[in-house]
Design an enzyme around this catalytic site. Structure first.
Site, short mmCIF file in Angstrom:
data_model
loop_
_atom_site.label_atom_id
_atom_site.label_comp_id
_atom_site.label_asym_id
_atom_site.label_seq_id
_atom_site.Cartn_x
_atom_site.Cartn_y
_atom_site.Cartn_z
N CYS A 235 0.80 -1.28 -0.03
CA CYS A 235 0.02 0.05 -0.12
C CYS A 235 0.91 1.03 0.03
CB CYS A 235 -1.12 -0.01 1.24
SG CYS A 235 -2.28 -1.36 1.05
N CYS B 143 -2.10 12.32 -12.78
CA CYS B 143 -2.69 10.86 -13.10
C CYS B 143 -3.88 10.70 -12.44
CB CYS B 143 -1.75 9.87 -12.52
SG CYS B 143 0.15 10.22 -13.15
N CYS C 60 -11.68 13.20 -20.56
CA CYS C 60 -12.07 13.40 -21.85
C CYS C 60 -13.34 13.33 -22.31
CB CYS C 60 -11.02 12.76 -22.95
SG CYS C 60 -9.36 13.02 -22.76
N GLY D 266 -9.53 33.76 -29.78
CA GLY D 266 -8.82 34.96 -29.65
C GLY D 266 -9.28 35.74 -28.50
N GLU E 163 -14.46 29.93 -33.82
CA GLU E 163 -14.83 31.04 -35.06
C GLU E 163 -13.90 31.31 -35.99
OE1 GLU E 163 -16.87 35.16 -33.85
OE2 GLU E 163 -17.55 33.41 -32.80
N ARG F 213 -22.92 35.40 -33.30
CA ARG F 213 -23.23 34.00 -32.85
C ARG F 213 -24.75 33.57 -32.76
NH1 ARG F 213 -18.29 32.94 -28.33
NH2 ARG F 213 -16.73 32.57 -29.97
N LYS G 73 -4.89 25.42 -35.41
CA LYS G 73 -5.74 24.63 -34.46
C LYS G 73 -6.46 23.44 -35.46
CE LYS G 73 -8.62 24.15 -31.06
NZ LYS G 73 -8.06 24.00 -29.58
N HIS H 277 -23.29 27.44 -25.15
CA HIS H 277 -21.93 27.75 -25.05
C HIS H 277 -21.30 28.86 -23.87
CE1 HIS H 277 -17.72 28.75 -26.38
NE2 HIS H 277 -18.09 29.86 -26.57
N ALA I 276 -14.62 36.94 -24.44
CA ALA I 276 -14.67 36.31 -23.11
C ALA I 276 -13.13 36.12 -22.44
CB ALA I 276 -15.02 34.78 -23.44
#
Length: 571
Positions: free
Chosen positions: A14, A68, A82, A171, A378, A402, A431, A504, A549
């Site tokens: 352990c 991890c 993810c 951006g 965008e 948007r 990107k 969003h 933002a």
């Protein structure tokens, strides 16, 4: 073995993972993660060994030092973080499907005995400022407060840093910067103010918008001085000129900015506590902030004595139940946000007497990939991509605001559309290679072939692109009045990304003044309580412009940190 602990104990003791006394080190599991690395290597080293996999989960786009234990649990089945955003098929040993069974702030209020025991005890820590949330606003506030002389604790309820900021790709809007001047772009804070007010349908608080626009250059300079690369300047929807600052080559701005902020927080030895949730702002008999009650995932409840608390917890776009109550048209929509964006900070602020405003204004991002659930920046449109429907026709000015772009896409067959671009657009924005690597951007050497692959009318698509290229040559979009026509689509291969709107950004939130102080319903300041970023309302009005933002979170995060530190010195 059913979990990692059972597997490890077959060959190890352990204390190979735990401290000798068997206690968990802290809520960040610092010791335990160090033990993982000592056996398996760093995340980068593990990523090298798993690079042959179709989706290399260890090659994370997350900033900071991803632990991890963010994905791998020990005594229970693991969950791939993810999968909280994406729908990829990861085959991780001892794993179960992603789920989030997190009690709300209201539900936690029922833990009366545990809470009261913690509050009856002496404070676990005493500092000047506590910042809640480790996104761009939270890190900016923590760094700014530290640089202003305050002792700071920064808490984060998730196992990873960055909030929504780490996902931002387009951006950072700023006006009349050195980067713009170098590219001979004429801009001004006044023009940025006008664009922001217009984009928000003039519902924005003009005083807050003035802070945003007039301090945007300073925010870019501040980030640049700390090591950020914001030399590339592109255009986002609703902007009159190119003012979206991002890394060279058009890489995603959010993860880069958060990494720079994280590195600078580490340099300053800021106390960062992961898996730690802000539960209740504590006030004295006069209504002045005296600290905050927190709950660590492993250590449980304790309170921190502090002169000031800064809420930088983000919005609530991931909480569809809450979203749908405010805007029923968005019921069932998926979200572009990280899993922690459920509105905790709003509940904490309200319980402390803070007023909310503009809550009904919720933005859908027009381009969330149907496959994989990836938000497509965008900037892809800003750099030249067009939007077409299944019939192969353009139907909207691609860089309109948007709200308008989202409404236009939802009006198309199947309530989705396709981003169409070529290798010239791909090369202009690094990107895009990430999207290709994730398998969300099919490619072909002709538009007819691409159309056949994606169920688009190939003949009509070919005609549409030819028409668009002729408009580029003429310098004017007489079809949809698109203001920028950066390049023709006629180089190399062609690409298509099927997209649909996703919830969003939540424009509403806690009411603040121009010093980032939280106010009550009577517009009176709550002494010692501050707010910054998406948890606040008033900056963006009815609709946020792309690129505003990051500017918002850095500008108001810095401001909140400075003001909280000043307040602490006085008290």
């Amino acid at each position: 073995a059913d979990n990692l602990a059972e597997f490890h104990v077959q060959n190890q003791e352990c204390d190979s993972c735990h401290t000798p006394d068997g206690e968990l080190s802290n809520d960040s599991l610092t010791y335990e993660n160090t033990q993982c690395v000592s056996c398996h290597g760093t995340l980068e080293e593990v990523a090298e060994t798993t690079k042959h996999e179709h989706y290399n989960a260890h090659a994370s786009h997350f900033p900071g030092e991803v632990a991890c234990t963010s994905c791998h649990s020990a005594h229970e089945k693991s969950m791939v973080y993810c999968d909280s955003c994406h729908s990829f098929d990861f085959n991780m040993p001892y794993a179960k499907k992603w789920q989030r069974d997190e009690p709300t702030i209201a539900e936690l209020a029922k833990d009366k005995s545990e809470r009261q025991a913690a509050l009856a005890s002496a404070p676990h820590d005493t500092v000047d400022v506590v910042v809640v949330g480790s996104g761009g606003a939270g890190f900016s506030a923590a760094i700014s407060a530290t640089d202003s002389g305050a002792k700071v604790i920064l808490i984060e309820k998730e196992p990873v840093i960055g909030g929504n900021a780490k996902l931002a790709a387009g951006g950072m809007n700023a006006a009349w910067t050195d980067q713009q001047k170098a590219k001979k772009i004429t801009d001004s804070p006044e023009l940025m103010f006008e664009d922001t007010m217009k984009g928000g349908q003039n519902i924005n608080d003009p005083a807050l918008v003035k802070v945003l626009s007039s301090h945007s250059k300073d925010s870019v300079d501040w980030m640049t001085a700390m090591g950020a690369d914001l030399t590339d300047v592109g255009m986002m929807g609703g902007a009159s000129v190119n003012r979206a600052h991002r890394p060279t080559g058009g890489a995603g701005v959010g993860a880069h900015v958060v990494q720079v902020l994280y590195d600078n927080a580490v340099k300053r030895n800021i106390d960062l506590r992961m898996n730690t949730r802000g539960i209740e702002v504590l006030k004295d008999d006069k209504g002045t902030v005296k600290g905050i009650l927190v709950k660590g995932m492993y250590k449980g409840y304790y309170w921190v004595k502090a002169d000031a608390v800064i809420l930088a917890t983000g919005g609530f776009a991931k909480n569809n139940e809450r979203v749908a109550k405010l805007d029923p048209s968005l019921k069932g929509f998926i979200s572009t946000n990280q899993p922690g964006a459920v509105g905790d900070g709003l509940d904490v602020a309200e319980n402390a007497g803070g007023a909310l405003k503009d809550m009904q204004y919720i933005q859908a991002h027009p381009t969330l990939s149907v496959k994989g659930g990836v938000m497509v920046t965008e900037a892809v449109r800003g750099n030249g991509a067009i939007l077409v429907n299944r019939e192969g026709k353009r139907f909207v000015n691609e860089i309109t605001t948007r709200d308008k772009a989202s409404a236009a896409i939802l009006a198309q067959t199947g309530k989705s559309a396709y981003l169409i671009f070529d290798d010239s657009v791909r090369k202009s924005l690094s990107k895009i290679d990430k999207y290709i690597g994730l398998g969300v951007a099919p490619t072909a050497d002709s538009l007819v072939k691409l159309g056949k692959m994606e169920g688009i009318d190939g003949k009509a698509l070919t005609e549409t692109v030819a028409r668009y290229n002729s408009l580029v040559s003429s310098g004017k979009d007489t079809d949809f009045e698109r203001p920028n026509l950066p390049r023709a689509l006629n180089e190399g291969n062609y690409y298509a990304i099927e997209v649909t709107p996703g919830v969003h950004h939540t424009m509403g939130g806690v009411m603040i003044d121009t010093k980032a102080e939280v106010m009550n319903a009577k517009k009176q300041v709550i002494p010692g309580l501050y707010g910054a970023g998406e948890v606040t309302g008033g900056v963006h009005g009815a609709n946020r412009l792309g690129g505003n933002a990051i500017s918002d979170i850095i500008t108001f995060g810095r401001l909140a940190g400075e003001e909280a530190a000043k307040y602490s010195k006085k008290n």
